[in-house]
Enzyme design. Structure first.
Site, mmCIF file in Angstrom:
data_model
loop_
_atom_site.group_PDB
_atom_site.id
_atom_site.type_symbol
_atom_site.label_atom_id
_atom_site.label_comp_id
_atom_site.label_asym_id
_atom_site.label_seq_id
_atom_site.Cartn_x
_atom_site.Cartn_y
_atom_site.Cartn_z
ATOM 1 N N CYS A 117 -5.185 7.024 0.044
ATOM 2 C CA CYS A 117 -6.100 8.113 0.378
ATOM 3 C C CYS A 117 -6.901 8.553 -0.862
ATOM 4 O O CYS A 117 -7.835 7.883 -1.248
ATOM 5 C CB CYS A 117 -5.364 9.259 1.044
ATOM 6 N N HIS A 224 -2.282 6.626 5.392
ATOM 7 C CA HIS A 224 -1.075 7.128 4.724
ATOM 8 C C HIS A 224 0.165 6.318 5.120
ATOM 9 O O HIS A 224 0.958 6.745 5.971
ATOM 10 C CB HIS A 224 -0.865 8.608 5.063
ATOM 11 N N GLU A 226 2.821 5.984 3.460
ATOM 12 C CA GLU A 226 4.055 6.586 2.936
ATOM 13 C C GLU A 226 4.783 7.415 3.996
ATOM 14 O O GLU A 226 5.968 7.714 3.831
ATOM 15 C CB GLU A 226 3.735 7.443 1.703
#
Length: 256
Positions: A117, A224, A226
């Site tokens: 990001c 994203h 993660e």
């Protein structure tokens, strides 16, 4: 033999973000990024903003690292870094300075680099590219922002497809088929600089992933991965591929 090799755990530098903690300024990182690095088999090492102002300390830290993770953030880069005037409401000048130096060093040292990001956008800018500051105001793209009134599980749910570019780094990691990703960003790629390869695009044409050419592993993604990184096959492939590259760098560094 070092502890890195004994336990086969490379060290990954993780950039921090400035945040006000009550009356005190602080440097923080969201737990989800650390969890993703640890789950993939690496040791996260915090990188403080002061490293961006101390050449010797930065060089000493980089000599011990096997990779760099540029996390997402609620802040945006200051527009002057990519040729725009005016100001943004939420910026982090210390992170800007450090991230640009880290990307430059990663390219010089061939140090594995993974940008998420804001980290993706930092890689774009560091390579001579430019950003759309408000994608939703251009009239060119679908909505890429999250609904912040929704629960996090909804905000981070899959939002749109991406198409990996055949033969690219992302396709090598996750396959060339269409993938579904989340979408929680206001800014995006306006133009890419030299030495950058497009790795994936969204259906509306927005660049969603890039890599730096002539580098063993330098990948940036706009989404994203993660978030619950071990529960998603695409996310696992990205973090596992990054940490594998970090292990290769650790072995090469220790062999010198």
């Amino acid at each position: 033999m070092t502890l890195v090799h004994i336990f086969n755990k490379p060290w990954v530098g993780v950039i921090l973000c400035q945040q006000q903690l009550g009356p005190h300024p602080g440097l923080t990182v969201q737990q989800k990024y650390l969890d993703a690095i640890v789950a993939a088999g690496a040791v996260p090492v915090p990188l403080v903003h002061q490293l961006g102002e101390d050449e010797q300390s930065l060089a000493a830290m980089l000599s011990r690292l096997d990779g760099i993770l540029l996390t997402g953030s609620y802040s945006n880069m200051e527009p002057h870094h990519y040729g725009e005037t005016g100001k943004e409401e939420h910026t982090d000048a210390g992170r800007d300075r450090l991230s640009l130096r880290l990307i430059d060093a990663a390219q010089t040292m061939k140090l594995p680099l993974f940008g998420i990001c804001r980290g993706f956008q930092e890689m774009v800018v560091a390579s001579g590219g430019r950003l759309h500051r408000r994608l939703h105001e251009t009239g060119l793209f679908a909505e890429h922002r999250e609904n912040k009134e929704q629960p996090l599980e909804v905000q981070y749910a899959p939002a749109h497809d991406i198409q990996p570019v055949a033969g690219g780094l992302l396709a090598q990691l996750a396959g060339e088929g269409v993938q579904k990703v989340n979408s929680l960003h206001m800014q995006g790629v306006k133009a890419l600089g030299p030495g950058v390869r497009v790795e994936a695009t969204a259906p509306d044409g927005l660049v969603e992933a890039i890599s730096l050419v002539n580098h063993p592993f330098a990948l940036g993604v706009q989404w994203h991965p993660e978030w619950h990184s071990r529960d998603n096959a695409l996310s696992r492939s990205l973090f596992d591929g990054f940490v594998a590259a970090c292990r290769d760098h650790a072995r090469a560094r220790e062999a010198v």
